[in-house]
Design a protein around this motif. Structure first.
Motif, PDB file in Angstrom:
ATOM      1  N   VAL A  27       8.730  58.176 -24.426  1.00 25.54           N
ATOM      2  CA  VAL A  27       9.699  58.493 -25.681  1.00 25.54           C
ATOM      3  C   VAL A  27      10.955  57.442 -25.239  1.00 25.54           C
ATOM      4  O   VAL A  27      11.486  56.720 -26.137  1.00 25.54           O
ATOM      5  CB  VAL A  27      10.469  59.616 -25.223  1.00 25.54           C
ATOM      6  N   LEU A  28      11.381  57.268 -23.878  1.00 26.64           N
ATOM      7  CA  LEU A  28      12.632  56.424 -23.866  1.00 26.64           C
ATOM      8  C   LEU A  28      12.168  54.979 -24.056  1.00 26.64           C
ATOM      9  O   LEU A  28      12.990  54.001 -24.448  1.00 26.64           O
ATOM     10  CB  LEU A  28      13.250  56.658 -22.367  1.00 26.64           C
ATOM     11  N   LYS A  29      10.857  54.604 -23.473  1.00 28.59           N
ATOM     12  CA  LYS A  29      10.500  53.252 -23.646  1.00 28.59           C
ATOM     13  C   LYS A  29      10.499  52.629 -24.915  1.00 28.59           C
ATOM     14  O   LYS A  29      11.119  51.436 -25.356  1.00 28.59           O
ATOM     15  CB  LYS A  29       9.272  52.945 -23.000  1.00 28.59           C
ATOM     16  N   PRO A  30       9.892  53.622 -25.876  1.00 25.93           N
ATOM     17  CA  PRO A  30       9.813  53.197 -27.196  1.00 25.93           C
ATOM     18  C   PRO A  30      11.190  52.939 -27.904  1.00 25.93           C
ATOM     19  O   PRO A  30      11.271  52.184 -28.659  1.00 25.93           O
ATOM     20  CB  PRO A  30       8.883  54.165 -27.930  1.00 25.93           C
ATOM     21  N   ILE A  31      12.112  54.139 -27.316  1.00 27.06           N
ATOM     22  CA  ILE A  31      13.387  53.918 -28.207  1.00 27.06           C
ATOM     23  C   ILE A  31      14.160  53.051 -27.682  1.00 27.06           C
ATOM     24  O   ILE A  31      14.799  52.128 -28.446  1.00 27.06           O
ATOM     25  CB  ILE A  31      14.166  55.241 -27.645  1.00 27.06           C
ATOM     26  N   LYS A  32      14.190  52.391 -26.415  1.00 24.31           N
ATOM     27  CA  LYS A  32      14.642  51.059 -25.846  1.00 24.31           C
ATOM     28  C   LYS A  32      14.210  49.803 -26.399  1.00 24.31           C
ATOM     29  O   LYS A  32      14.854  48.940 -26.954  1.00 24.31           O
ATOM     30  CB  LYS A  32      14.466  51.088 -24.347  1.00 24.31           C
ATOM     31  N   THR A  33      12.743  49.936 -26.627  1.00 24.49           N
ATOM     32  CA  THR A  33      12.015  48.848 -27.351  1.00 24.49           C
ATOM     33  C   THR A  33      12.668  48.529 -28.949  1.00 24.49           C
ATOM     34  O   THR A  33      13.003  47.352 -29.312  1.00 24.49           O
ATOM     35  CB  THR A  33      10.465  48.900 -27.294  1.00 24.49           C
ATOM     36  N   LEU A  34      12.523  49.627 -29.298  1.00 30.79           N
ATOM     37  CA  LEU A  34      13.331  49.520 -30.735  1.00 30.79           C
ATOM     38  C   LEU A  34      14.630  49.148 -30.836  1.00 30.79           C
ATOM     39  O   LEU A  34      15.113  48.115 -31.672  1.00 30.79           O
ATOM     40  CB  LEU A  34      13.204  51.138 -31.660  1.00 30.79           C
ATOM     41  N   SER A  35      15.460  49.735 -29.965  1.00 32.10           N
ATOM     42  CA  SER A  35      16.783  49.215 -29.720  1.00 32.10           C
ATOM     43  C   SER A  35      16.919  47.700 -29.438  1.00 32.10           C
ATOM     44  O   SER A  35      18.043  47.173 -30.017  1.00 32.10           O
ATOM     45  CB  SER A  35      17.561  50.213 -28.764  1.00 32.10           C
ATOM     46  N   SER A  36      15.918  47.341 -28.923  1.00 36.89           N
ATOM     47  CA  SER A  36      16.033  46.026 -28.335  1.00 36.89           C
ATOM     48  C   SER A  36      15.852  45.025 -29.630  1.00 36.89           C
ATOM     49  O   SER A  36      16.126  43.559 -29.401  1.00 36.89           O
ATOM     50  CB  SER A  36      14.982  45.478 -27.229  1.00 36.89           C
ATOM     51  N   PHE A  37      15.354  45.609 -30.533  1.00 36.36           N
ATOM     52  CA  PHE A  37      15.162  44.638 -31.835  1.00 36.36           C
ATOM     53  C   PHE A  37      16.247  44.391 -32.725  1.00 36.36           C
ATOM     54  O   PHE A  37      16.449  43.775 -33.569  1.00 36.36           O
ATOM     55  CB  PHE A  37      13.937  45.030 -32.884  1.00 36.36           C
ATOM     56  N   ALA A  38      17.225  45.330 -32.404  1.00 36.28           N
ATOM     57  CA  ALA A  38      18.281  45.537 -33.511  1.00 36.28           C
ATOM     58  C   ALA A  38      19.158  44.351 -33.859  1.00 36.28           C
ATOM     59  O   ALA A  38      19.512  43.790 -34.673  1.00 36.28           O
ATOM     60  CB  ALA A  38      19.416  46.459 -33.020  1.00 36.28           C
ATOM     61  N   VAL A  39      19.704  43.767 -32.402  1.00 35.72           N
ATOM     62  CA  VAL A  39      20.579  42.346 -32.379  1.00 35.72           C
ATOM     63  C   VAL A  39      19.759  41.278 -33.167  1.00 35.72           C
ATOM     64  O   VAL A  39      20.245  40.642 -34.215  1.00 35.72           O
ATOM     65  CB  VAL A  39      21.025  41.936 -31.239  1.00 35.72           C
ATOM     66  N   GLU A  40      18.409  41.286 -32.797  1.00 30.61           N
ATOM     67  CA  GLU A  40      17.585  40.244 -33.544  1.00 30.61           C
ATOM     68  C   GLU A  40      17.424  40.331 -34.977  1.00 30.61           C
ATOM     69  O   GLU A  40      17.573  39.420 -35.617  1.00 30.61           O
ATOM     70  CB  GLU A  40      16.207  40.217 -32.703  1.00 30.61           C
ATOM     71  N   ILE A  41      17.226  41.543 -35.792  1.00 33.23           N
ATOM     72  CA  ILE A  41      17.078  41.750 -36.722  1.00 33.23           C
ATOM     73  C   ILE A  41      18.547  41.405 -37.577  1.00 33.23           C
ATOM     74  O   ILE A  41      18.627  40.792 -38.550  1.00 33.23           O
ATOM     75  CB  ILE A  41      16.822  43.284 -37.090  1.00 33.23           C
ATOM     76  N   LEU A  42      19.529  41.765 -36.962  1.00 35.12           N
ATOM     77  CA  LEU A  42      20.793  41.464 -37.565  1.00 35.12           C
ATOM     78  C   LEU A  42      21.129  40.056 -37.737  1.00 35.12           C
ATOM     79  O   LEU A  42      21.757  39.737 -38.882  1.00 35.12           O
ATOM     80  CB  LEU A  42      22.073  42.243 -36.692  1.00 35.12           C
ATOM     81  N   GLU A  43      20.754  39.627 -36.649  1.00 37.52           N
ATOM     82  CA  GLU A  43      20.836  38.002 -36.722  1.00 37.52           C
ATOM     83  C   GLU A  43      20.213  37.127 -37.818  1.00 37.52           C
ATOM     84  O   GLU A  43      20.587  36.520 -38.505  1.00 37.52           O
ATOM     85  CB  GLU A  43      20.561  37.198 -35.392  1.00 37.52           C
ATOM     86  N   VAL A  44      18.853  37.990 -37.821  1.00 33.93           N
ATOM     87  CA  VAL A  44      18.119  37.358 -39.212  1.00 33.93           C
ATOM     88  C   VAL A  44      18.545  37.661 -40.346  1.00 33.93           C
ATOM     89  O   VAL A  44      18.733  36.861 -41.333  1.00 33.93           O
ATOM     90  CB  VAL A  44      16.385  37.860 -38.849  1.00 33.93           C
ATOM     91  N   MET A  45      18.946  38.978 -40.770  1.00 35.35           N
ATOM     92  CA  MET A  45      19.460  39.472 -41.800  1.00 35.35           C
ATOM     93  C   MET A  45      20.786  39.202 -42.380  1.00 35.35           C
ATOM     94  O   MET A  45      21.280  38.801 -43.567  1.00 35.35           O
ATOM     95  CB  MET A  45      19.380  41.082 -41.973  1.00 35.35           C
ATOM     96  N   LEU A  46      21.637  38.926 -41.296  1.00 40.00           N
ATOM     97  CA  LEU A  46      23.129  38.461 -41.534  1.00 40.00           C
ATOM     98  C   LEU A  46      23.468  37.291 -41.182  1.00 40.00           C
ATOM     99  O   LEU A  46      24.393  36.652 -41.787  1.00 40.00           O
ATOM    100  CB  LEU A  46      24.063  39.477 -40.950  1.00 40.00           C
TER     101      LEU A  46
END
Length: 587
Positions: A560-579
């Motif tokens: 549970v926690l590991k995949p949640i953290k992994t997904l969370s770790s992609f957020a800033v990268e996704i925002l940098e790409v999209m925005l």
């Protein structure tokens, strides 16, 4: 006489306090721990839905109908609630009710006179509703004209001394609700007062209590008292809105580091402890969003005509300062941010941005014009401008400092309903739940944090369906790390664990029939009933009972926690790409 109070609290009167707004306060008559129910207020002076929800909410108990909704996922087919029709008053056709009992109760309380008022509204204005403040003032005028009960008269016309000390501070001091009339008269150069005059005049006309300048002055004073003391029941996520006014609850003072908070359940307000409260200690709540920068908080508090001198304001503490010393940190051992050391020592770099610069960022952020309508291009343009303004916060890794969390949340909210972007919304919500909300609201039972968890569950249901059907790639997602995580993760176990968190904390920090809690319980029942998952469910059930159990804790960490953290770790990268248009980094 002073307002009647439920057990557990008393009103303290301190005439020597230099701040007039602080001379009356609520204090605890016994100790309270975080999450404890301090007091329940179920006999308000005034409670009504706002004009936007007047036709979709019972006008007496404020219950909303629960339409049947079906969500098909790989986990289960969930049906929540049952269709519950509201019936309109046969006289005015304006007010609606969930049943005959509520209609009779509202008739006795105020609608006997209000019904005729809505007939006048239809005749004179051609509509079946009134602006919320106008209706509220009109209701008080009608109750006073009808004699009203003693509590209404004392609250709005001034109290009397019967020699008893019901408030714990001497009956002699109670002179009704504070109205801050002079403050409203001078607010914004008189602009606010002109608006008050129009609303008060409308209430007088439609209520049919014409009586010259004296009645108009009384209506304006009533409006000031409502604006000063009533609580806004707004909860956009559950569709709840309206006014709640109880004279006793109105005595609770503001702090930007509150030790209590209020939840609403139909005609009832529940005061709960957010932090430990000692016997005799003052109970405080926040009238505003207390996580905003200091200057923005001061601007929001202008409505209440006082200057806050709580520790957060006096020492200009930000969300991380407050979090680091919070007594609620240990409660997060059962949460999506169980790293207590991270809460005590956040990994931020304050050298990248000053508090004055954060205030300037927020003001510029506020000044950006919001696009009207659903033009996605314009909304994306706004998100890009906001993200660029937040650049210093990104570099400082101050993810919980506003306006950065709201920038992320509003984008995630839009992406949730966009087939091509829904997959990207999930990392953003995981990021908010792990890197923002725990620092802003340290107690994991706070409703906002529970909402965030349930929102993740709903998105996991969507991405789980896309994964199982093979349609994940068809969404256009090109982030290999995100795709790989969703394909390999046990999304059902993730959902079950998150739901157990939501149910546990929701049972502490919210009413039993809070919509979000009921949704979590309903979905959890469906997940538990899925065949072939007995081992996983038993493990998570045991983990919920004892999060420290080594085997259960390891299961939660890996599944549970590991995949949640992994997904969370992609957020800033996704925002940098999209925005920000940066290159995709393959993971």
């Amino acid at each position: 006489m002073p307002p009647h109070l439920p057990p557990g609290i008393r009103i303290h009167h301190d005439p020597s306090n230099p701040n007039p707004g602080k001379r009356r306060s609520l204090t605890a008559t016994r100790p309270f721990s975080p999450g404890d129910e301090i007091a329940t207020f179920s006999n308000p002076l005034l409670v009504l839905p706002d004009n936007a929800t007047m036709r979709t909410t019972c006008n007496y108990c404020l219950r909303r109908p629960s339409p049947t909704t079906t969500t098909t996922t790989t986990m289960a087919t969930t049906t929540s609630g049952g269709q519950h029709q509201l019936k309109a008053c046969t006289g005015c056709k304006a007010a609606v009710y969930c049943g005959a009992a509520c209609q009779r109760a509202h008739w006795r309380a105020v609608h006997r006179a209000e019904c005729k008022m809505f007939l006048r509204v239809r005749e004179q204005a051609g509509r079946d509703w009134l602006p919320t403040p106008v209706r509220a003032v009109a209701q008080v005028l009608l109750m006073l004209r009808a004699g009203g009960d003693a509590a209404v008269r004392e609250a709005f016309e001034g109290g009397s001394d019967d020699g008893n000390d019901r408030g714990g501070g001497g009956g002699w001091w109670w002179s009704g609700l504070e109205g801050n009339v002079e403050g409203f008269e001078s607010a914004d150069g008189g602009v606010v007062w002109k608006d008050f005059e129009l609303q008060a005049a409308a209430a007088v006309v439609y209520a049919g209590v014409l009586g010259g300048d004296e009645v108009l002055a009384k209506a304006r004073e009533i409006l000031c008292k409502i604006q000063t003391n009533a609580f806004n029941r707004l909860d956009a996520d559950t569709g709840m809105a309206g006014i709640f006014l109880d004279a006793g609850l109105a005595m609770v003072n503001h702090s930007c580091v509150p030790n209590a908070f209020i939840g609403f359940d139909k005609r009832t307000a529940v005061l709960r402890a957010e932090r430990p409260i000692q016997e005799g200690g003052e109970i405080t709540i926040s009238y505003i969003d207390n996580t905003l920068p200091k200057a923005v908080r001061y601007e929001a508090l202008k409505l209440y005509h006082f200057r806050c001198n709580c520790p957060r304001c006096d020492d200009d503490l930000d969300v991380y300062d407050v979090c680091e010393t919070s007594p609620n940190i240990p409660l997060n051992s059962f949460s999506l941010q169980p790293d207590l050391e991270k809460l005590r020592n956040p990994p931020i770099d304050r050298s990248k941005v000053t508090k004055a610069e954060i205030e300037a960022i927020y003001k510029k952020w506020q000044a950006l014009a919001k696009p009207e309508g659903g033009n996605e291009g314009e909304h994306l343009k706004l998100a890009k401008a906001r993200w660029e303004l937040c650049r210093p916060l990104v570099e400082a890794r101050m993810w919980a400092a506003e306006p950065l969390p709201t920038t992320v949340l509003e984008l995630a909210t839009r992406w949730q309903t966009n087939y091509k972007m829904v997959v990207y919304a999930l990392p953003l919500l995981c990021f908010l739940a792990t890197e923002c909300d725990p620092f802003k609201l340290v107690a994991p039972f706070m409703p906002w944090r529970i909402k965030g968890i349930v929102a993740i569950v709903k998105l996991l249901a969507v991405t789980g369906e896309l994964t199982a059907s093979g349609a994940l790639v068809a969404t256009g997602c090109t982030h290999e790390g995100l795709l790989g995580t969703l394909v390999t993760a046990d999304q059902v176990s993730m959902c079950e664990a998150l739901l157990r968190l939501a149910v546990r904390h929701g049972s502490v920090g919210a009413a039993e029939d809070w919509d979000v809690l009921q949704q979590a319980k309903s979905i959890l029942e469906d997940v538990e009933s899925l065949p072939g998952r007995e081992q996983e469910s038993n493990m998570l059930r045991a983990w919920a009972k004892d999060p420290e159990d080594p085997e259960c804790a390891a299961f939660f960490e890996t599944q549970v926690l590991k995949p949640i953290k992994t997904l969370s770790s992609f957020a800033v990268e996704i925002l940098e790409v999209m925005l920000a248009g940066k290159s995709v980094v393959r993971r």
